[in-house]
Design a protein around this motif. Sequence first.
Motif, PDB file in Angstrom:
ATOM      1  N   PHE A 147      -7.863  -4.926   9.742  1.00  0.00           N
ATOM      2  CA  PHE A 147      -8.494  -5.368   8.439  1.00  0.00           C
ATOM      3  C   PHE A 147      -9.711  -4.563   8.210  1.00  0.00           C
ATOM      4  O   PHE A 147     -10.192  -4.442   6.871  1.00  0.00           O
ATOM      5  N   CYS A 148     -10.017  -3.608   9.099  1.00  0.00           N
ATOM      6  CA  CYS A 148     -10.874  -2.704   8.967  1.00  0.00           C
ATOM      7  C   CYS A 148     -10.861  -1.407   8.216  1.00  0.00           C
ATOM      8  O   CYS A 148     -11.557  -1.129   7.212  1.00  0.00           O
ATOM      9  N   THR A 149      -9.332  -1.294   7.897  1.00  0.00           N
ATOM     10  CA  THR A 149      -8.926  -0.302   7.303  1.00  0.00           C
ATOM     11  C   THR A 149      -7.979  -0.638   6.051  1.00  0.00           C
ATOM     12  O   THR A 149      -8.462  -0.508   5.153  1.00  0.00           O
ATOM     13  N   CYS A 150      -6.979  -1.303   6.438  1.00  0.00           N
ATOM     14  CA  CYS A 150      -5.960  -1.658   5.334  1.00  0.00           C
ATOM     15  C   CYS A 150      -6.600  -2.671   4.388  1.00  0.00           C
ATOM     16  O   CYS A 150      -6.467  -2.282   2.984  1.00  0.00           O
ATOM     17  N   TYR A 151      -7.058  -3.568   4.915  1.00  0.00           N
ATOM     18  CA  TYR A 151      -7.422  -4.596   3.797  1.00  0.00           C
ATOM     19  C   TYR A 151      -8.854  -4.319   3.026  1.00  0.00           C
ATOM     20  O   TYR A 151      -9.057  -4.471   2.027  1.00  0.00           O
ATOM     21  N   SER A 152      -9.721  -3.546   3.739  1.00  0.00           N
ATOM     22  CA  SER A 152     -10.850  -3.349   3.311  1.00  0.00           C
ATOM     23  C   SER A 152     -10.950  -2.338   2.050  1.00  0.00           C
ATOM     24  O   SER A 152     -11.508  -2.256   1.068  1.00  0.00           O
ATOM     25  N   CYS A 153     -10.127  -1.346   2.498  1.00  0.00           N
ATOM     26  CA  CYS A 153      -9.981  -0.211   1.517  1.00  0.00           C
ATOM     27  C   CYS A 153      -9.189  -0.412   0.240  1.00  0.00           C
ATOM     28  O   CYS A 153      -9.484  -0.187  -0.579  1.00  0.00           O
ATOM     29  N   LEU A 154      -8.250  -1.349   0.449  1.00  0.00           N
ATOM     30  CA  LEU A 154      -7.490  -1.802  -0.563  1.00  0.00           C
ATOM     31  C   LEU A 154      -8.216  -2.868  -1.702  1.00  0.00           C
ATOM     32  O   LEU A 154      -7.826  -3.341  -2.659  1.00  0.00           O
ATOM     33  N   THR A 155      -9.349  -3.395  -1.113  1.00  0.00           N
ATOM     34  CA  THR A 155     -10.450  -3.924  -1.900  1.00  0.00           C
ATOM     35  C   THR A 155     -10.551  -3.463  -3.224  1.00  0.00           C
ATOM     36  O   THR A 155     -10.931  -3.903  -4.473  1.00  0.00           O
ATOM     37  N   TYR A 156     -10.782  -1.807  -3.312  1.00  0.00           N
ATOM     38  CA  TYR A 156     -10.715  -1.129  -4.567  1.00  0.00           C
ATOM     39  C   TYR A 156      -9.464  -0.703  -5.247  1.00  0.00           C
ATOM     40  O   TYR A 156      -9.662  -0.048  -6.202  1.00  0.00           O
TER      41      TYR A 156
ATOM     42  N   LEU B  90       1.948   6.084   5.692  1.00  0.00           N
ATOM     43  CA  LEU B  90       2.434   7.187   4.605  1.00  0.00           C
ATOM     44  C   LEU B  90       2.105   6.639   3.100  1.00  0.00           C
ATOM     45  O   LEU B  90       1.684   7.532   2.437  1.00  0.00           O
ATOM     46  N   CYS B  91       2.158   5.332   2.819  1.00  0.00           N
ATOM     47  CA  CYS B  91       1.941   4.916   1.603  1.00  0.00           C
ATOM     48  C   CYS B  91       0.378   5.111   1.290  1.00  0.00           C
ATOM     49  O   CYS B  91       0.069   5.446   0.110  1.00  0.00           O
ATOM     50  N   PHE B  92      -0.327   4.939   2.174  1.00  0.00           N
ATOM     51  CA  PHE B  92      -1.975   5.088   1.960  1.00  0.00           C
ATOM     52  C   PHE B  92      -2.087   6.395   1.646  1.00  0.00           C
ATOM     53  O   PHE B  92      -3.052   6.576   0.834  1.00  0.00           O
ATOM     54  N   ALA B  93      -1.483   7.361   2.297  1.00  0.00           N
ATOM     55  CA  ALA B  93      -1.965   8.723   2.040  1.00  0.00           C
ATOM     56  C   ALA B  93      -1.239   8.953   0.695  1.00  0.00           C
ATOM     57  O   ALA B  93      -1.915  10.204   0.126  1.00  0.00           O
ATOM     58  N   LEU B  94      -0.488   8.552   0.228  1.00  0.00           N
ATOM     59  CA  LEU B  94       0.196   8.953  -1.068  1.00  0.00           C
ATOM     60  C   LEU B  94      -0.548   8.302  -2.305  1.00  0.00           C
ATOM     61  O   LEU B  94      -0.654   8.850  -3.441  1.00  0.00           O
ATOM     62  N   LEU B  95      -1.050   7.324  -2.210  1.00  0.00           N
ATOM     63  CA  LEU B  95      -1.830   6.436  -3.099  1.00  0.00           C
ATOM     64  C   LEU B  95      -2.594   7.143  -4.047  1.00  0.00           C
ATOM     65  O   LEU B  95      -2.603   6.959  -5.160  1.00  0.00           O
ATOM     66  N   PRO B  96      -3.622   7.842  -3.450  1.00  0.00           N
ATOM     67  CA  PRO B  96      -4.370   8.725  -4.246  1.00  0.00           C
ATOM     68  C   PRO B  96      -3.953   9.673  -5.279  1.00  0.00           C
ATOM     69  O   PRO B  96      -4.465  10.195  -6.332  1.00  0.00           O
ATOM     70  N   SER B  97      -2.755  10.031  -4.954  1.00  0.00           N
ATOM     71  CA  SER B  97      -2.294  11.262  -5.804  1.00  0.00           C
ATOM     72  C   SER B  97      -1.378  10.558  -7.008  1.00  0.00           C
ATOM     73  O   SER B  97      -1.163  11.292  -7.720  1.00  0.00           O
ATOM     74  N   LEU B  98      -1.352   9.343  -7.119  1.00  0.00           N
ATOM     75  CA  LEU B  98      -0.571   8.642  -8.264  1.00  0.00           C
ATOM     76  C   LEU B  98      -1.660   8.095  -9.500  1.00  0.00           C
ATOM     77  O   LEU B  98      -2.478   7.261  -8.700  1.00  0.00           O
TER      78      LEU B  98
ATOM     79  N   LEU C  24     -18.730   8.129  -2.473  1.00  0.00           N
ATOM     80  CA  LEU C  24     -17.479   8.147  -2.074  1.00  0.00           C
ATOM     81  C   LEU C  24     -16.561   7.501  -3.244  1.00  0.00           C
ATOM     82  O   LEU C  24     -17.028   6.465  -3.948  1.00  0.00           O
ATOM     83  N   THR C  25     -15.390   8.064  -3.805  1.00  0.00           N
ATOM     84  CA  THR C  25     -14.589   7.630  -4.626  1.00  0.00           C
ATOM     85  C   THR C  25     -13.793   6.622  -4.252  1.00  0.00           C
ATOM     86  O   THR C  25     -13.237   6.464  -3.049  1.00  0.00           O
ATOM     87  N   ASN C  26     -13.230   5.866  -5.044  1.00  0.00           N
ATOM     88  CA  ASN C  26     -11.922   5.192  -4.838  1.00  0.00           C
ATOM     89  C   ASN C  26     -10.827   5.452  -4.058  1.00  0.00           C
ATOM     90  O   ASN C  26     -10.352   5.045  -3.160  1.00  0.00           O
ATOM     91  N   GLU C  27     -10.296   6.920  -4.537  1.00  0.00           N
ATOM     92  CA  GLU C  27      -9.369   7.374  -3.689  1.00  0.00           C
ATOM     93  C   GLU C  27      -9.858   7.652  -2.285  1.00  0.00           C
ATOM     94  O   GLU C  27      -9.044   8.017  -1.401  1.00  0.00           O
ATOM     95  N   GLY C  28     -11.127   8.195  -2.109  1.00  0.00           N
ATOM     96  CA  GLY C  28     -11.590   8.771  -1.012  1.00  0.00           C
ATOM     97  C   GLY C  28     -11.213   7.507   0.095  1.00  0.00           C
ATOM     98  O   GLY C  28     -11.007   7.398   1.434  1.00  0.00           O
TER      99      GLY C  28
ATOM    100  N   PHE D 126      -9.105   5.339   0.126  1.00  0.00           N
ATOM    101  CA  PHE D 126      -7.605   5.260   0.432  1.00  0.00           C
ATOM    102  C   PHE D 126      -7.252   6.000   1.634  1.00  0.00           C
ATOM    103  O   PHE D 126      -6.477   5.781   2.620  1.00  0.00           O
ATOM    104  N   TYR D 127      -7.902   7.407   1.717  1.00  0.00           N
ATOM    105  CA  TYR D 127      -7.672   8.035   2.613  1.00  0.00           C
ATOM    106  C   TYR D 127      -8.457   7.649   4.113  1.00  0.00           C
ATOM    107  O   TYR D 127      -7.731   7.960   5.066  1.00  0.00           O
TER     108      TYR D 127
END
Length: 448
Positions: free
Chosen positions: A48-57, A113-121, A192-196, A198-199
Amino acid sequence: MIIAGRALRTLPFFWMTKGVFSSMQSTKELHRQARNTYLYYSISFLLFCTCYSCLTYNTAYYLEIGLSNTAIGIIQSANSLGAFLLPPLMGVLADKMRSMRKALLLCISLNTLCFALLPSLRTFMPLLLLTSVFAGFRNAADSLNMTWIVSELEQKKKQGIFLNYGSIRIWGSIGYSLSCIVLNLLMSRLGLTNEGSFYIGAAGMGAMMLFLLFGSDRSSTSAAPDVTPQKHKTLTLKQLKPSRLLHNYYYLTYLVVYILIWLASCFDLNYTTHLLEEIGVSTAFLGTVSGVRALFEIPGIFFSAKLAKKFGYEKCIIASGIAFTLESFIFLYAQNSMMVLAAQALHGLFDGLFMGLYVTYLFTLVPHSLAATTQTINMALANVVAMVFFLLGGTIIDRLGVRPVFYVAAVIPAAGVLWFIITLAIGKARKIPRYDMAQDPIEQALQQ
């Protein structure tokens, strides 16, 4: 502070000092149990600290790159399709291998892997495809994690170690709340950007992989203190016989309740970004909104077991549905950020109550050998329903604005509450028996 202090007392350190493990035969066993339990806390915290909070954006990112509300609705619906298809497959795989840990590790690896690829799309179709796969494995990971923890706690009860699911899930809300606040500060103060974000999520998921690889025993469940953990035999679908669920009245009726209340628990947050824009508040404030929501989840989760013991699972779930309906009406008339925060605080409190109970309640309704399968089926079917509502939501926003969406959001949990009350009354009137593992020959054979 009182809740935080009591939450800390659920940690294995306090069990050791109080002698909870005094009946165990060796210090080695004590350390093994403590290490495994720290793993449950860590996985819940990091998930929840990473996956769900970061996907808030996510929604803010889609708007930033110029996608229309209709396109965003299509992506969210496609995500629900992915979450429908993949979790049941992972649940069946986990039950066949009799190792939720291995299935969870696979899901976390693919999520990283999906998290790492998301900002490039930055275009519609690639985002739709990647986020759909991401949603599938993310929901599978969530379901498997919850089911794994509950099944492990059931094993611990047999050893005289009593913990409830809420005492572990509470660390997920703590992690979510802290990370949302930190992300908001990073965005507002350091740019910090939305893409950031995700990283950051990818890094956190990578840490979860390490915990799963090196943080626990390789057995899928904790062995008894005097028994060496053994590798479980893989079962066929014929041996598992999932068709047993079709004759389980209380599971089938609760499935509808779960879908509607779960949908209400996540529906509003997807449109909070649009609401903040309408009332003139920066989307960076979304981190604070999410943090407040998660902060209020903590007392809800913490007291969930006590409330269930006093009032029963069903009444607590009904109370959550009523609260979600009230939240939607607050959103309907929200004119400033404080009203949005008030709605999210209400949601967090009762969402915490719901999260602290619904997995444990499900575990009382179904065969333990099908625990992962039923939880992932629930999540999958909930996402099928979500597909329709997300498509509807995007279209409504483009044509009528964001406010009418919350009328729909108010009806969903209200329908769930009404259905639950009616079906429970029918079950009581017709004296329909609840599932009893002692009367299930398949479960009894698996226990031997």
